[in-house]
Motif scaffolding. Structure first.
Motif, PDB file in Angstrom:
ATOM      1  N   ASN A 162       0.825  -1.209   0.000  1.00 13.88           N
ATOM      2  CA  ASN A 162       0.000   0.000   0.000  1.00 13.88           C
ATOM      3  C   ASN A 162       0.860   1.260   0.000  1.00 13.88           C
ATOM      4  O   ASN A 162       0.347   2.373   0.113  1.00 13.88           O
ATOM      5  CB  ASN A 162      -0.941   0.012   1.212  1.00 13.88           C
ATOM      6  N   GLN A 202      -5.199 -11.611   3.609  1.00  9.90           N
ATOM      7  CA  GLN A 202      -6.006 -10.509   3.094  1.00  9.90           C
ATOM      8  C   GLN A 202      -6.540  -9.630   4.221  1.00  9.90           C
ATOM      9  O   GLN A 202      -6.495  -8.401   4.148  1.00  9.90           O
ATOM     10  CB  GLN A 202      -7.162 -11.051   2.246  1.00  9.90           C
ATOM     11  N   VAL A 203      -6.999 -10.266   5.280  1.00  7.74           N
ATOM     12  CA  VAL A 203      -7.513  -9.512   6.428  1.00  7.74           C
ATOM     13  C   VAL A 203      -6.374  -8.754   7.106  1.00  7.74           C
ATOM     14  O   VAL A 203      -6.542  -7.604   7.534  1.00  7.74           O
ATOM     15  CB  VAL A 203      -8.212 -10.450   7.434  1.00  7.74           C
ATOM     16  N   GLN A 206      -5.841  -5.575   5.406  1.00  8.56           N
ATOM     17  CA  GLN A 206      -6.921  -4.612   5.658  1.00  8.56           C
ATOM     18  C   GLN A 206      -6.820  -3.992   7.047  1.00  8.56           C
ATOM     19  O   GLN A 206      -7.164  -2.826   7.242  1.00  8.56           O
ATOM     20  CB  GLN A 206      -8.277  -5.302   5.483  1.00  8.56           C
ATOM     21  N   THR A 207      -6.349  -4.766   8.019  1.00  9.81           N
ATOM     22  CA  THR A 207      -6.249  -4.263   9.383  1.00  9.81           C
ATOM     23  C   THR A 207      -4.928  -3.547   9.649  1.00  9.81           C
ATOM     24  O   THR A 207      -4.755  -2.939  10.711  1.00  9.81           O
ATOM     25  CB  THR A 207      -6.395  -5.415  10.392  1.00  9.81           C
ATOM     26  N   ASP A 228      -7.082  -6.561  -4.366  1.00 13.93           N
ATOM     27  CA  ASP A 228      -8.194  -5.758  -3.842  1.00 13.93           C
ATOM     28  C   ASP A 228      -7.818  -5.037  -2.550  1.00 13.93           C
ATOM     29  O   ASP A 228      -8.535  -4.125  -2.119  1.00 13.93           O
ATOM     30  CB  ASP A 228      -9.418  -6.652  -3.587  1.00 13.93           C
ATOM     31  N   VAL A 229      -6.713  -5.455  -1.921  1.00 13.41           N
ATOM     32  CA  VAL A 229      -6.348  -4.851  -0.630  1.00 13.41           C
ATOM     33  C   VAL A 229      -4.957  -4.222  -0.668  1.00 13.41           C
ATOM     34  O   VAL A 229      -4.416  -3.825   0.359  1.00 13.41           O
ATOM     35  CB  VAL A 229      -6.423  -5.898   0.511  1.00 13.41           C
TER      36      VAL A 229
END
Length: 348
Positions: A162, A202-203, A206-207, A228-229
């Motif tokens: 990211n 994936q989680v 996101q976290t 997607d993340v």
């Protein structure tokens, strides 16, 4: 065999007292269906490509003789326990790399993403079939009661993050989900390797538990949902192809009839071939046509320092055992040959 002999002995006594017409009817002993449980390192979406088509084909052709039940990442046992479970016979076979399933062999570091061991996916089968790695892997696993069956290539190892990566400085402090040996190497550049169950990645993105992923190329990022993340994809890679293998519990493999062994060998080749074109085409197409990830690049001159560091890492691994030294010697010879051959084998 004991039961079969006892049956024949009893049958012989019975037949002696039977009518002559009974002697003309031969006995046919039905072959029991062989059932295997095979677990792959891949999650459900990825398994649809990297192994399920091949296993479905095997089961179809082997109808009535053998059936393989396919399980995906961590479904029966955690990936890090795959080797022990197979060795103990809890599961019958595995598709994984040596590194992430924690094989107790001195060559396990070369499975998965050994830094800069390959530039392209075709390097992996060439090293195994033409440069002697087949024999080395077979020797190592024979010592620990597991049958190594066949190695093949997957995709390259790139970063998906990211945060845009445009220099080596940007790697410092990043918490990255990756393979054990790849993480050990990347730690030299400030990366903090993180180990997680595959299904939790994936989680974790996101976290904010992790900052990125260095587990695959762009094809898998899109296939399994990681695109997607994450926002950015680094085009530089630390390996041109993941190296993974098929393995089986030695006793269970020895129980399989020769014709089914040959069928399984063809099945593995089919799996290897599918991945060659699926990844090769996917990596290029998604870089050009993909809409979810922005591409970034670290300049070649800067990235060459990473490759130079990898050669030092090779020497450190070579010092761990005579067999590891032999593998490193092969890798160096192969690298030298490819560089001398020039394009399209290697570009300066």
């Amino acid at each position: 065999m004991t039961n079969r002999r006892q049956f024949l002995k009893t049958a012989g006594l019975t037949a002696a007292a039977a009518a002559p017409a009974m002697l003309a009817a031969p006995h046919v002993k039905a072959q029991a269906l062989i059932r295997w449980r095979l677990q792959t390192y891949a999650g459900p979406a990825l398994a649809e490509h990297v192994i399920k088509p091949a296993i479905d084909s095997f089961n179809k052709i082997a109808e009535g003789q053998m059936e393989i039940e396919l399980y995906t990442a961590d479904q029966l046992v955690p990936t890090g326990e795959l080797f022990r479970a197979m060795q103990a016979g809890t599961i019958d076979a595995v598709q994984s790399d040596d590194d992430s399933m924690n094989s107790p062999v001195d060559i396990k570091v070369f499975g998965g993403y050994f830094p800069f061991a390959s530039r392209y996916s075709l390097d992996v089968p060439t090293l195994f079939h033409q440069y002697g790695l087949n024999e080395i892997w077979d020797e190592a696993y024979s010592e620990v009661g597991v049958k190594w069956l066949s190695a093949g290539a997957w995709d390259p190892c790139n970063f998906a993050t990211n945060k845009p990566l445009k220099s080596l400085e940007d790697l410092k402090g990043l918490r990255i989900f990756t393979f054990p040996t790849a993480g050990q190497f990347l730690n030299r550049f400030g990366v903090v390797p993180v180990t997680l169950p595959w299904e939790d990645v994936q989680v974790a993105m996101q976290t904010g538990e992790i900052d990125g992923i260095a587990w695959s190329g762009i094809t898998e990022d899109y296939t399994v949902g990681w695109a997607d993340v994450t926002k950015y994809f680094l085009t530089n890679n630390i390996s041109g192809a993941w190296c993974g293998s098929f393995f089986a519990n030695a006793d269970r493999w020895n129980e399989v009839p020769d014709n089914l062994k040959e069928l399984f060998k063809l099945t593995m080749d089919s799996s290897h071939y599918y991945r060659q074109h699926w990844y090769w085409g996917g990596e290029a197409k998604l870089r050009v046509e993909g809409t979810k990830l922005e591409l970034t690049t670290i300049p070649d001159e800067e990235w060459k320092t990473v490759e130079a560091e990898a050669l030092k890492f090779w020497d450190e691994i070579a010092a761990t055992s005579p067999r590891a030294a032999k593998v490193v010697e092969i890798l160096k010879k192969y690298r030298e040959t490819m560089e001398k051959a020039g394009p399209p084998y290697r570009y300066s």
